[in-house]
Design a protein around this motif. Structure first.
Motif, short mmCIF file in Angstrom:
data_model
loop_
_atom_site.label_atom_id
_atom_site.label_comp_id
_atom_site.label_asym_id
_atom_site.label_seq_id
_atom_site.Cartn_x
_atom_site.Cartn_y
_atom_site.Cartn_z
N TRP B 543 0.84 -1.21 0.00
CA TRP B 543 0.00 0.00 0.00
C TRP B 543 0.87 1.25 0.00
O TRP B 543 0.67 2.18 -0.76
N GLN B 547 1.42 3.91 -2.94
CA GLN B 547 1.08 5.29 -2.66
C GLN B 547 2.21 6.23 -3.07
O GLN B 547 1.98 7.27 -3.68
N MET B 550 2.24 6.49 -6.74
CA MET B 550 1.14 7.31 -7.23
C MET B 550 1.42 8.79 -7.02
O MET B 550 1.13 9.62 -7.88
N GLU B 551 2.00 9.11 -5.88
CA GLU B 551 2.29 10.49 -5.58
C GLU B 551 3.16 11.10 -6.67
O GLU B 551 3.00 12.25 -7.05
N LEU B 554 0.92 10.25 -10.55
CA LEU B 554 -0.52 10.24 -10.76
C LEU B 554 -0.95 11.13 -11.93
O LEU B 554 -1.77 10.74 -12.74
N GLU B 555 -0.33 12.30 -12.06
CA GLU B 555 -0.76 13.20 -13.13
C GLU B 555 -0.48 12.57 -14.48
O GLU B 555 -1.27 12.70 -15.41
N PHE B 558 -3.24 10.05 -15.10
CA PHE B 558 -4.44 10.74 -15.58
C PHE B 558 -4.31 11.06 -17.05
O PHE B 558 -5.22 10.81 -17.83
N GLN B 721 -7.09 -3.55 1.60
CA GLN B 721 -8.07 -2.49 1.66
C GLN B 721 -8.98 -2.50 0.45
O GLN B 721 -10.11 -2.07 0.53
N GLU B 722 -8.47 -2.97 -0.66
CA GLU B 722 -9.29 -2.98 -1.88
C GLU B 722 -9.70 -4.39 -2.24
O GLU B 722 -9.93 -4.71 -3.40
N VAL B 724 -12.32 -5.84 -2.06
CA VAL B 724 -13.61 -5.93 -2.77
C VAL B 724 -13.43 -6.12 -4.26
O VAL B 724 -14.18 -6.85 -4.89
N PHE B 725 -12.44 -5.42 -4.82
CA PHE B 725 -12.27 -5.47 -6.27
C PHE B 725 -11.86 -6.85 -6.73
O PHE B 725 -12.00 -7.20 -7.89
N VAL B 728 -15.32 -9.56 -4.91
CA VAL B 728 -16.68 -9.43 -5.45
C VAL B 728 -16.79 -9.98 -6.87
O VAL B 728 -17.66 -10.79 -7.14
#
Lengths: 299, 798
Positions: B543, B547, B550-551, B554-555, B558, B721-722, B724-725, B728
């Motif tokens: 994690w 992170q 990503m910091e 991230l741009e 995107f 934490q994720e 679910v992805f 599920v």
């Protein structure tokens, strides 16, 4: 010439849709657009918004652990459980109601529909008492007196229990507009279709449902699916209401809209809250696309 | 007490010293290379992994000052490394110093001669900086002594004895000399002072000895036996004095007197008959006593320093048998009351107790299988991991200097845990009838001294065995300590060095990971955690790593995503106009017409959309061939292998699986299913052929082919934490497949819904029967062969 031109304008189709278009733009499109624009700014509701580019989004994806670790997971889990199960329940309840006589049906429909409108009050009065964390709570009373548990379970203060309870409560209150739409749809099906099918060799109720009922109410089902997706993704405040105000224990049941509300109306960081809602919008659109794939006309 | 056979005792000491000397001389080389047991550690799945030796057998204590042990109960090491061994058979506590020299013994015969309040059971001992606590369950008391007074008992005088008649005991004619110090060397003074005469025996068959003046023959005093006569004889040395062998006695004048005796408290519960029979005790910094009492249902008995009852503490919850739970649900209160008296509810009495410097109270319970060890804070909350591996029979525990806990178990296992309850080492010193140094027959108690040596009391062999820590163990301990002190560098160096001794040592990798995290180096920590398959750690560090990434990026992400969307949109528009993909499509069309397999495989998406039509096509139109179905089974196998190989380890329940084995199991289940379902439907008016069942089963699994690879790949960038992805979509796909399965049976065999459910259960039952049959045939393989040959021979020969 002149008159003809005027008439031509009067007959223009744009004029016909103008009232709707105006209201749509004013009431729906503008706020959404404004939210989208605000999501690129830092705005505290008092000073002028300052454009800060993608910073809000970058912050959400890099710094906001509550959002990433709790809000997104909870929202998606909540939606994929409550959405489909509530949807199926709505269909079967509607189908069952369609079988009962008219007068009784109306009464039943009101009873089934009412939780979805009285949600907040009923929740405080019914569910919080049922799951209350002392011996006065019904479930704890049963556990202690019938099953000999040593101590009451703190259902509403325990992160492990709060989320399932939230799902139960939501399912209970999920018979809303979608349910009514499906009921109306089922009642509208031409009886002669069933009769014709019976003559053609329809064997049982299952076949009736799969070959006549569902295909006939496909539009209503799509509407209901969209409603349930939007409804579940828009749900907010349930966990707080059950746990009794504030942030629920360990952010159990903390949904994206809760997060947006928290930033928007507690901390007044409107720009950031808008960014959160825009992300929610994208998620909802994604799921709607799936729903259209499943229930849409092409299918 | 019987007469002591002096000469034998002396001979034994010499022999013992000799043995010990030889033992030490040889042990350093021989023992190190061949420890008579294996040491295990745990891997990430709590499985045992053999590792380097943690402790090697060292010296033994076989007797104390000439007196052999009888029934050893307990060993304790105090803060100055004095070793205390209690012996209930001799009703004594033996004290040794850190070099294993016998120092003194604690004895207490009662307040007045003949009173029944002296030592009897001496179950254990606890020593603080000031006091010594000795619980005695038989006397229902805890005796408290002053530690200084016990350890520094004044030597009043020396006496020298000459055993005139060589009778090896104090007998008529033996003479005593006084002592004299000459240049710091004590020698006997010229003439004897006393001569003794045994005048008879008292009621207890003890000798009554009359002391007379050597010269005048004047009767001075009579004494009963040597104990009363000369107080405590501590040690004796043989000297050659003017040609005669004399024994030097070290005489202590003062007897040990307790400064306090804590007896049954006055609290009502004890007056009403609750048994106060202290077996073990610990004392916290305020002087409160935590007492393990025999038959103390409520757990530890907590007393204050004055011996007043405070509370019960840390009892094990009652285990009500399941049948009783059902009974209590059905029966009325009166019936329950009746039952209560007859009921045999098993109570798990605490076996032993320990306390650490922070004040945590540790208990161990020998009758429990789970939660064997508990670590309570003041308010009684258990901080020891409930997953901690433990065995039935754990009798004693000790808390070391690094928060490590060692537990000894009657059947010979010695376990060492870290402060959270993770098993570090375990080894069995059970001798199993083999007489080897370092193996024990009935270990009862354990202690650790400041040099990290383990001291274990063996009641069976009547000795105290010492185990020396190896360099490996020392490194582990240093690392644990360094990490606790916040010295990550030292911790890292030591964990690394432990890895030189044992390559598979997950604890070291986890320790290294923890040290890296403290230093903020998440990527290195991730590598270490992965080596140890430490899932929670992997999730948390990943994690952080993600992170950080990503910091920075991230741009860019995107931007790339936006570009892809725009690109796709532009391509769509242009493609509509100019149709770039026409060639590709035509090629594909051509391939479909040419090869049936390609055509059938590209039918899968359509099948998934309309499964009911699909089953109809399979059944009536032979849409999918056996060859294609087999290819699908192959693809499923690939997905299955991928699941175990590629999925993020944190989402896998079993990490070290034999994939081939799993594949064979899965394959046989599928084969069984196809056969069972076909045969069951054959006799139940099912319409499907064998081929239909085979093909449609394969087709029902096809949703997995699309979803599983995606989520398997996706899982590698997810953390708990994720989850679910991951979970599920997987759950949905499985539900999806089961629904297809249901309709497959229904459509292929043309059943009603009810019939279908029925058939599914019947097929499963048939599968079970077939499975059992195959298993039985497999296990009886050789017997069946012999039986058939026997029968064949019978037939041929008659």
């Amino acid at each position: 010439m002149y008159e003809k031109g005027w008439k031509k304008h009067l007959q223009s189709p744009y004029l016909f849709i103008a009232p709707y278009a105006l209201l749509f733009v004013l009431i729906i499109a503008t706020p959404v657009l404004v939210a989208m624009v605000l999501s690129f700014t830092s705005f505290n509701t008092i000073e002028t918004p300052v454009f800060i580019g993608l910073k809000n989004y970058v912050d959400i994806f890099t710094g906001d652990t509550v959002f990433l670790q709790h809000a997104v997971s909870n929202t998606i889990l909540f939606s994929v459980i409550v959405g489909p199960i509530g949807y199926m329940m709505a269909f079967f309840l509607a189908w069952m109601l369609a079988q009962v006589p008219h007068r009784a049906r109306t009464i039943y429909a009101v009873i089934i529909y009412s939780p979805s409108i009285t949600g907040a009050i009923m929740m405080a009065n019914v569910w919080r008492i049922i799951f209350s964390g002392d011996e006065a709570g019904y479930i704890n009373y049963i556990l202690i007196n019938w099953f000999g548990a040593d101590s009451p379970v703190q259902f509403l203060q325990d992160a492990d229990y709060l989320f399932p309870i939230m799902i139960i409560v939501s399912l209970w209150g999920s018979m809303g507009l979608g349910f009514l739409a499906m009921l109306a749809g089922i009642l509208n099906i031409d009886r002669s279709l069933y009769e014709a099918a019976a003559i053609d060799g329809m064997k049982n109720r299952w076949q009736e449902i799969f070959y006549i009922t569902i295909p006939s109410i496909k539009p209503q089902m799509l509407f209901s699916a969209v409603m349930s997706i939007i409804g579940t993704f828009n749900a907010a405040g349930l966990a707080q209401a059950l746990a009794g105000g504030g942030v629920p224990p360990q952010y159990a049941g903390w949904l994206i809209v809760d997060h947006a509300n928290d930033f928007g109306f507690t901390r007044f960081e409107m720009g950031y809250a808008s960014a959160v809602t825009v992300i929610l919008l994208i998620i909802v659109l994604l799921f709607n696309k799936i729903a259209y794939r499943l229930f849409g006309e092409r299918g | 007490m019987k007469r002591i056979n002096w000469n034998n005792a002396v001979a034994m000491i010499i022999l013992f010293t000799l043995v010990l000397f030889i033992g030490i001389a040889t042990s350093s080389k021989v023992m190190a290379s061949s420890t008579p047991y294996y040491t295990y550690t745990t891997d990430n799945e709590d499985g045992g992994v053999k590792t380097s030796d943690a402790y090697t057998p060292g010296e033994q204590i076989l007797e104390a000052g000439g007196e052999s042990f009888k029934t050893l109960e307990y060993v304790y090491v105090d803060h100055e490394d004095y070793i205390y061994i209690t012996d209930s058979g001799r009703a004594k506590v033996f004290i040794f110093d850190k070099d294993l020299n016998f120092i003194d013994v604690i004895e207490y015969n009662g307040s007045v001669s003949g009173a029944d309040d002296g030592f009897y059971a001496v179950n254990s001992i606890y020593v603080t900086e000031e006091k010594i606590y000795i619980p005695d369950s038989f006397r229902n008391s805890v005796f408290v002594f002053d530690r200084e007074a016990i350890l520094n008992r004044d030597q009043q005088y020396f006496l020298w004895m000459e055993d005139i008649d060589d009778s090896d005991s104090l007998s008529t004619g033996d003479v005593f000399y006084l002592n004299e110090e000459i240049d710091g060397v004590s020698t006997p003074i010229g003439e004897p002072v006393f001569v003794v005469e045994v005048t008879g025996q008292n009621a207890d068959n003890r000798d009554i000895v009359l002391f007379k003046d050597y010269e005048t023959g004047e009767e001075l005093f009579t004494k009963v036996d040597k104990a009363e006569m000369i107080g405590k004889i501590l040690n004796w040395v043989t000297y050659d004095y003017d040609g005669t062998d004399v024994l030097k006695f070290n005489i202590y004048a003062a007897k040990n007197e307790p400064i306090q005796v804590i007896t049954t408290p006055t609290a009502p519960v004890f007056q009403e008959g609750y048994l106060f029979a202290p077996k073990k005790v610990v004392v916290d910094t305020r002087g409160n006593l935590y007492i393990v009492g025999a038959q103390s249902n409520n757990g530890l008995i907590m007393l204050n320093a004055e011996g007043e009852f405070l509370t019960f503490f840390g009892g094990n919850p009652l285990r009500t048998p399941f049948i009783d739970q059902i009974r209590s649900f059905i029966l009325t209160d009166i019936q329950k009351e009746k039952l209560r008296n007859e009921n045999l509810i098993s109570i798990d009495y605490v076996s032993s107790v320990a306390i650490d410097e922070k004040g945590f109270i540790y208990t161990v319970t020998s009758t429990l299988e789970n939660d064997v060890i508990k670590k309570y804070n003041v308010s009684g909350k258990n901080y020891f991991s409930s997953d901690a591996l433990g065995w039935v029979g754990a009798v004693d525990l000790w808390v070391g200097d690094y928060g490590n806990v060692v537990v000894v178990e009657e059947f010979g296992w010695i376990n060492e845990y870290n402060s959270n309850g993770q098993l570090i080492f375990t080894f069995s010193v059970s001798d199993a009838g083999i007489d080897r140094v370092g193996l024990l027959s009935l270990p009862k108690s354990i202690a650790i001294d400041s040099k990290d040596r383990l001291l274990v009391v063996d009641q069976g062999n009547k000795l105290l065995q010492i185990y020396e820590p190896t360099a490996f163990t020392n490194a582990v301990h240093t690392a644990l300590q360094a990490y606790q002190d916040g010295d990550e560098d030292l911790a890292r160096v030591n964990w690394k060095s432990t890895l030189e001794y044992a390559t598979i040592f997950d604890l070291a990798h986890i320790g290294l990971g923890d040290a890296y995290i403290r230093q903020g180096d998440y990527e290195s920590a991730l590598v270490e955690y992965k080596l140890a398959s430490y899932k929670a750690g992997i999730s948390n560090t990943y994690w952080q790593v993600r992170q950080d990434w990503m910091e920075e990026n991230l741009e860019l992400v995107f931007f790339v995503v936006l570009m892809l969307f725009v690109g796709r949109w532009i391509f769509k528009i242009l493609n509509k106009k100019y149709d770039y993909t026409k060639g590709l499509r035509n090629k594909f069309k051509e391939l479909r017409t040419k090869s049936r397999t390609v055509d059938e495989l590209s039918y899968i998406p359509e099948f998934i959309k309309h499964p009911l039509d699909g089953y109809y096509q399979i059944k009536r139109k032979d849409r999918v061939s056996v060859k294609t179905a087999t290819i699908i089974y192959g693809m499923l196998a690939v997905v299955f292998v991928m699941y175990y190989e590629v999925t993020n380890i944190i989402f896998l329940e079993k990490t070290n699986v034999n994939i081939l084995y799993e594949l064979i199991i899965l394959g046989s289940v599928l084969i069984l299913w196809v056969i069972a379902n076909y045969f069951i439907c054959l006799i139940n008016d099912g319409e499907g052929s064998f081929k239909n069942v085979y093909v449609s089963t394969a087709m029902s699994f096809t949703p997995l082919l699309f979803v599983a690879p995606v989520i398997i790949l996706l899982s590698n960038v997810l953390t708990y934490q994720e989850a679910v992805f991951y979970s599920v979509p997987l759950a949905f796909t499985l539900i999806w497949v089961s629904i297809y399965f249901f309709f497959m049976i229904k459509e292929i065999h043309n059943y009603e819904v009810g019939e279908t459910v029925n058939i599914i259960f019947k097929s499963m039952f048939t599968m079970l029967i077939m499975g059992i049959f195959v298993f039985v045939v497999y296990s009886l393989n050789s017997q069946i062969f012999t039986v058939s040959t026997e029968i064949a021979r019978e037939l041929i020969e008659r």
